[in-house]
Design an enzyme around this catalytic site. Structure first.
Site, PDB file in Angstrom:
ATOM      1  N   ARG A 169       0.811  -1.216   0.000  1.00 32.16           N
ATOM      2  CA  ARG A 169       0.000   0.000   0.000  1.00 32.16           C
ATOM      3  C   ARG A 169       0.847   1.271   0.000  1.00 32.16           C
ATOM      4  NH1 ARG A 169      -0.886  -3.722   3.397  1.00 32.16           N
ATOM      5  NH2 ARG A 169      -2.778  -5.004   3.327  1.00 32.16           N
ATOM      6  N   LYS A 211     -14.936   1.927  -2.768  1.00 28.97           N
ATOM      7  CA  LYS A 211     -15.109   1.801  -1.324  1.00 28.97           C
ATOM      8  C   LYS A 211     -14.297   2.865  -0.576  1.00 28.97           C
ATOM      9  CE  LYS A 211     -14.194   0.240   2.909  1.00 28.97           C
ATOM     10  NZ  LYS A 211     -13.079   0.660   3.779  1.00 28.97           N
ATOM     11  N   PRO A 228     -20.177   3.493   1.920  1.00 29.92           N
ATOM     12  CA  PRO A 228     -19.089   2.568   1.574  1.00 29.92           C
ATOM     13  C   PRO A 228     -19.530   1.112   1.686  1.00 29.92           C
ATOM     14  CG  PRO A 228     -18.401   4.190   3.231  1.00 29.92           C
ATOM     15  CD  PRO A 228     -19.884   4.274   3.125  1.00 29.92           C
ATOM     16  N   ASP A 230     -18.149  -2.518   1.897  1.00 31.72           N
ATOM     17  CA  ASP A 230     -16.990  -3.378   2.116  1.00 31.72           C
ATOM     18  C   ASP A 230     -17.468  -4.803   2.339  1.00 31.72           C
ATOM     19  OD1 ASP A 230     -17.873  -3.763   4.771  1.00 31.72           O
ATOM     20  OD2 ASP A 230     -17.058  -1.834   5.278  1.00 31.72           O
TER      21      ASP A 230
END
Length: 269
Positions: A169, A211, A228, A230
DNA sequence: CGCCAGGGGAGCT
DNA sequence: AGCTCCCCTGGC
């Protein structure tokens, strides 16, 4: 020190609701929070909340941060009474509020959140702040750290953030920081946009999908219509709604309902 | 040691 | 819209 009686406010629920990664439980009734360059402790016993800060900071910053002007009881009351699952979830998480957090910090935080668990997200962010943030001292004389500005992270190499435990990330955070610094995405303008436009703009950022864009809209831009989706929301939708949550019933505050469902899925049952 | 899931995303069809 | 692949850690 400020004392207030507050309805529909539970600092423990807010801490566990996964929207703020820089809030910590200090003891049974006391939590610490870092936001921008500010440090706060809150003690809560029932509805009575004690904010350990100056009157000025409370009025000018924390009141807005915790969204204290908003009536969350009115949102909860609008849950479809025939939707037993949602009514229960909203009651269970009735102390949650949508915090008004810093846009850039939310962007970086939710880039880090993907395929990641809350405990490790917290550690990643703590590592980044301790390494690249600015040091401050709280009223106890303890040091704490701000979240580093985009230009600080934009100047780093990907591997620098890997050392903060971000893993793959790190390239998302570094590239996004650079997009902000060089003006590809105008963060200051986002605040003046409507939800759909802001979301579309955020999706241009490398590593930001639907998201994460919605999390940024909800927690960093206070667009309460952002919803969102998820894995937890998807599971709840499959179990209780035949695949899709009926968010059209809650126009304008879909994101508030999302938080009740999410919180129930991770902390309830 | 392998397996898998943790608040997904990019790139393709 | 749905699929594949990507990819890092920690827990088991």
């Amino acid at each position: 020190m400020i004392k207030r009686m507050i309805e529909y406010f539970d600092i423990g629920q807010i801490c566990n609701s996964g929207q703020c990664f820089r809030m910590e439980k200090k003891d049974e009734n006391t939590y610490s929070i870092i936001a921008l360059d500010k440090y706060l402790e809150i003690r809560q016993e029932g509805k009575e909340c004690t904010f350990f800060c100056q009157e000025e900071d409370f009025e000018n910053f924390w009141k807005n941060y915790f969204d204290l002007e908003e009536d969350y009881g009115a949102y909860i009351a609008q849950a479809d009474p025939e939707d037993i699952y949602l009514v229960n979830a909203a009651q269970f998480g009735c102390g949650i509020r949508i915090l008004q957090q810093d846009l850039w910090e939310m962007t970086a935080s939710f880039l880090i959140s993907q395929q990641n668990n809350i405990q490790r997200i917290r550690r990643c962010i703590r590592n980044i702040c301790e390494r690249y943030g600015e040091e401050r001292v709280n009223f106890r004389g303890e040091q704490y750290y701000t979240f580093p500005a985009p230009k600080v992270l934009a100047g780093l190499h990907e591997d620098d953030l890997r050392e903060c435990n971000l893993g793959y990330r790190s390239k998302y955070v570094v590239r996004t920081a650079r997009s902000i610094v060089n003006g590809e995405v105008d963060f200051k303008r986002l605040h003046r946009m409507e939800y759909e436009e802001a979301r579309t703009e955020l999706l241009k950022l490398y590593g930001v999908g639907k998201k994460v864009a919605d999390c940024i809209c909800l927690f960093g831009l206070h667009k309460l219509e952002a919803f969102p989706v998820d894995t937890h929301i998807l599971q709840a939708a499959k179990k209780h709604y035949g695949g899709r949550f009926p968010k059209e019933k809650y126009l304008g505050f879909e994101g508030v309902m999302q938080q009740y469902v999410f919180y129930w899925e991770i902390c309830g049952g």
